[in-house]
Design an enzyme around this catalytic site. Structure first.
Site, PDB file in Angstrom:
ATOM      1  N   GLY A  59      33.123  -1.626   1.189  1.00  0.00           N
ATOM      2  CA  GLY A  59      33.677  -2.432   0.106  1.00  0.00           C
ATOM      3  C   GLY A  59      34.619  -3.518   0.587  1.00  0.00           C
ATOM      4  N   HIS A 110      38.658  -3.850  10.316  1.00  0.00           N
ATOM      5  CA  HIS A 110      37.887  -2.607  10.374  1.00  0.00           C
ATOM      6  C   HIS A 110      38.456  -1.645  11.416  1.00  0.00           C
ATOM      7  CE1 HIS A 110      34.942  -4.301   7.732  1.00  0.00           C
ATOM      8  NE2 HIS A 110      34.446  -5.131   8.619  1.00  0.00           N
ATOM      9  N   THR A 230      32.639  -8.614  -9.930  1.00  0.00           N
ATOM     10  CA  THR A 230      31.487  -7.741 -10.127  1.00  0.00           C
ATOM     11  C   THR A 230      30.457  -8.035  -9.044  1.00  0.00           C
ATOM     12  OG1 THR A 230      30.311  -9.280 -11.581  1.00  0.00           O
ATOM     13  CG2 THR A 230      31.846  -7.712 -12.627  1.00  0.00           C
TER      14      THR A 230
END
Length: 295
Positions: A59, A110, A230
């Protein structure tokens, strides 16, 4: 089918061309370098930095969209837009540019908890951490490998699954990341959210993130930012926002796609791995594994 040793040799050679190892984890040569990582150790974080931490394909781009819009909305100057960056990408010269960038600086990483720059903790930088159920994370990373020229391709899901389970994928083991954050999830300045919770109620998630970073926005502004974040809205803008790699970043955005790939044996293997690493923990409960990863 019997494995072709020449194909295995070719895959290994390709991996060597595209990836390098740093502190036990693999990274893409086209995006990162050991030299940049060494300079990054001395990166000077700020208390008001807006920082996102995520394992790949959990995400990241979704939260970047939300964070960038939140920071831009509350920015005191309409002429200054917050600058977003993946902290470990690119050449080390960029850190000098970041030093002179106005606040709030928005960046993601990350990196495993242990590899984050020490100044992130010393400065009190707030860290938003997003995690996703491991089965969907694996499937999404599998497809990303096959659509991203910076990463080796996998012709077979079974081969990728083996590498994912032993952490031989970019940025290392999903479970190592999760275990580390479970140890630190109650620390001040850390908010852990899940991909699945955002899917369930995006408006609520955007409000939670805004509150964490102390961004004061109206209900209308929160709803506007949620509408822009979205999956369909972001995929429609993918070429504009991310260029050629855009379509690789936004594939399905579903919860439960793993059921189309995992064999029963693979599902049981990951269930056992989750039990070994996270069952009974606070983070394990937050991930709602039984809800999202059991058939």
């Amino acid at each position: 089918m019997e494995e072709n040793p020449r194909e295995r040799m070719a895959d290994a050679a390709l991996s060597s061309e595209l990836l390098f190892t740093y502190r036990g984890a693999l990274y893409p040569k086209m995006r990162c370098s050991p030299e940049t990582f060494q300079v990054l150790e001395n990166f000077v974080a700020r208390r008001d930095d807006v920082m996102l931490v995520s394992y790949p394909k959990c995400g990241t781009n979704w939260c970047v969209q939300i964070l960038s819009d939140l920071a831009a909305t509350v920015s005191s100057s309409k002429d200054v837009k917050p600058v977003f960056d993946i902290l470990e990408f690119g050449a080390s010269e960029k850190y000098k540019i970041m030093e002179s960038s106005p606040s709030p600086r928005v960046y993601a990483t990350h990196f495993h908890y242990d590899n984050l720059p020490k100044s992130v903790f010393q400065s009190g930088t707030k860290k938003l951490v997003i995690l996703r159920n491991p089965k969907d994370s694996a499937v999404s990373l599998y497809h990303f490998h096959n659509k991203n020229p910076a990463l080796p391709n996998y012709s077979d899901w079974n081969d990728f699954f083996k590498d994912f389970m032993c952490g031989k994928v970019v940025w290392g083991s999903y479970f190592d990341h999760a275990i580390a954050w479970n140890k630190h999830m109650d620390e001040e300045g850390c908010l852990i959210i899940t991909y699945e919770d955002l899917k369930e109620n995006l408006v609520r998630g955007v409000q939670q993130i805004a509150d964490f970073f102390q961004f004061s926005l109206s209900e209308e502004q929160i709803r506007f930012i949620a509408a822009r974040a979205t999956f369909d809205a972001m995929k429609a803008r993918a070429n504009e926002t991310h260029g050629k790699i855009g379509q690789a970043l936004f594939r399905k955005g579903d919860v439960g796609d793993w059921k189309n790939y995992f064999s029963e044996a693979q599902s049981r293997e990951m269930d056992a791995k989750f039990d070994e690493c996270l069952v009974g923990t606070k983070l394990g409960a937050k991930l709602k594994y039984d809800v999202y990863c059991k058939t």
